[in-house]
Design an enzyme around this catalytic site. Structure first.
Site, mmCIF file in Angstrom:
data_model
loop_
_atom_site.group_PDB
_atom_site.id
_atom_site.type_symbol
_atom_site.label_atom_id
_atom_site.label_comp_id
_atom_site.label_asym_id
_atom_site.label_seq_id
_atom_site.Cartn_x
_atom_site.Cartn_y
_atom_site.Cartn_z
ATOM 1 C CG LEU A 103 -84.380 -24.961 -2.534
ATOM 2 C CD1 LEU A 103 -83.451 -23.703 -2.239
ATOM 3 C CD2 LEU A 103 -83.657 -26.122 -3.387
ATOM 4 C CG ASP A 104 -85.273 -30.827 1.331
ATOM 5 O OD1 ASP A 104 -86.368 -31.115 0.864
ATOM 6 O OD2 ASP A 104 -84.397 -31.676 1.007
ATOM 7 N NE ARG A 105 -89.188 -26.556 8.499
ATOM 8 C CZ ARG A 105 -89.766 -25.390 8.761
ATOM 9 N NH1 ARG A 105 -89.052 -24.488 9.030
ATOM 10 N NH2 ARG A 105 -91.106 -25.584 8.302
ATOM 11 N NE ARG A 204 -81.660 -33.755 3.083
ATOM 12 C CZ ARG A 204 -82.463 -33.463 4.094
ATOM 13 N NH1 ARG A 204 -83.742 -32.941 3.487
ATOM 14 N NH2 ARG A 204 -82.692 -33.872 5.407
#
Length: 288
Positions: A103-105, A204
């Protein structure tokens, strides 16, 4: 030698020092003339978040990742990455953990780690066969058209190497199923999203390309501020994307592993502030 360059030892310990593209792990790392030494600045951090274990078998562990930390070590360091926190909580070496998805930050939710190479290989095979199920919930700036369907734009690299774009450089096929499950008076929507493939920033990029960037995702076109009809101004501090549920095959002696991460309060508060119907959360939970 790196020590002669007066590099702060804490930066080495935190994994923020690189010689060329190689992360430095020892303060006495040899450095040759002409080598480029880069030191990433420390992030401004609050207290280290606790690790919540959602499910565990003999060779897998699923945890709830909060927004604001990376899944694995990145340019800001290794000591505060999710892998380090999970390893510490389990009392194992970081090298034992294999992130089977990332997962992205600024995204929260379920992350599954394999604890053996065999388990990592098993889940990689499950992803290739479409047997690694992930359900996300997101809040978008607008309603996609149509309100339910599949986004299929190929994703490649953008001019900024940290970002991706539809039909960018070296594009790879990508598919994301989505469904609109709720509306807010200002036009924002809640989406239930299931990635079929697993490209970097896939949800996204697909959402933004459809004209429905995720709130808080300024890298892909979301506005920094949302002005409501009554004049109230909202400034999302994270990306409105949460990995709600992951289902993966278990081992020989285990049935399927199901991990569910409750929606964090900041996303619930955001949707409430937008005037969205709270019942939409229940609809998103029921999506497959």
């Amino acid at each position: 030698m790196l020590a002669h360059a007066r590099v702060d030892a804490s930066a080495v310990i935190e994994g923020r020092v690189f010689v060329g593209r190689k992360r430095v792990t020892l303060a006495d790392e040899p450095v040759c003339e002409g080598d480029v030494v880069e030191i990433a600045p420390p992030l401004s951090r609050g207290p280290t978040p606790p690790v919540t274990v959602l499910a565990q078998t003999e060779d897998l562990v699923a945890v709830d990742k909060p927004a604001g930390i990376s899944t694995i070590a990145d340019h800001t360091g290794a000591a505060h990455a999710l892998t380090a926190l999970v390893a510490s909580a389990l009392g194992v070496e970081v090298s034992r953990l294999h992130a089977t998805s990332r997962l992205d930050r600024e995204v929260s939710g379920v992350v599954v780690f394999a604890l053996t190479r065999q388990a990592a290989s098993r889940l990689a095979g499950a992803r290739a066969r479409g047997e690694y199920s992930r359900l996300y919930v997101a809040i978008a700036a607008n309603a996609p058209e149509p309100e339910e369907g599949v986004w299929e734009g190929a994703i490649g690299r953008a001019a900024d190497p940290r970002l991706r774009k539809i039909d960018g450089r070296d594009p790879a096929p990508a598919a994301t199923r989505y469904r609109t499950v709720g509306h807010a008076p200002g036009g924002q929507t809640m989406l239930a999203v299931t990635p079929v493939t697993g490209r970097t920033h896939q949800i996204r990029v697909h959402a933004a390309h459809s004209g429905a960037p995720l709130l808080g995702d300024r890298a892909y076109g979301a506005q920094a501020r949302i002005v409501l009809g009554d004049g109230q101004v909202l400034e999302p501090r994270r990306i409105a994307l949460h990995a709600l549920r992951v289902v993966v095959p278990g081992g020989v002696r285990d049935s399927a592993v199901i991990a569910f991460a409750p929606v964090p309060h900041e996303l619930r508060d955001l949707w409430s502030s937008l005037g969205g119907d709270a019942a939409a959360w229940d609809v998103s939970n029921a999506c497959v």
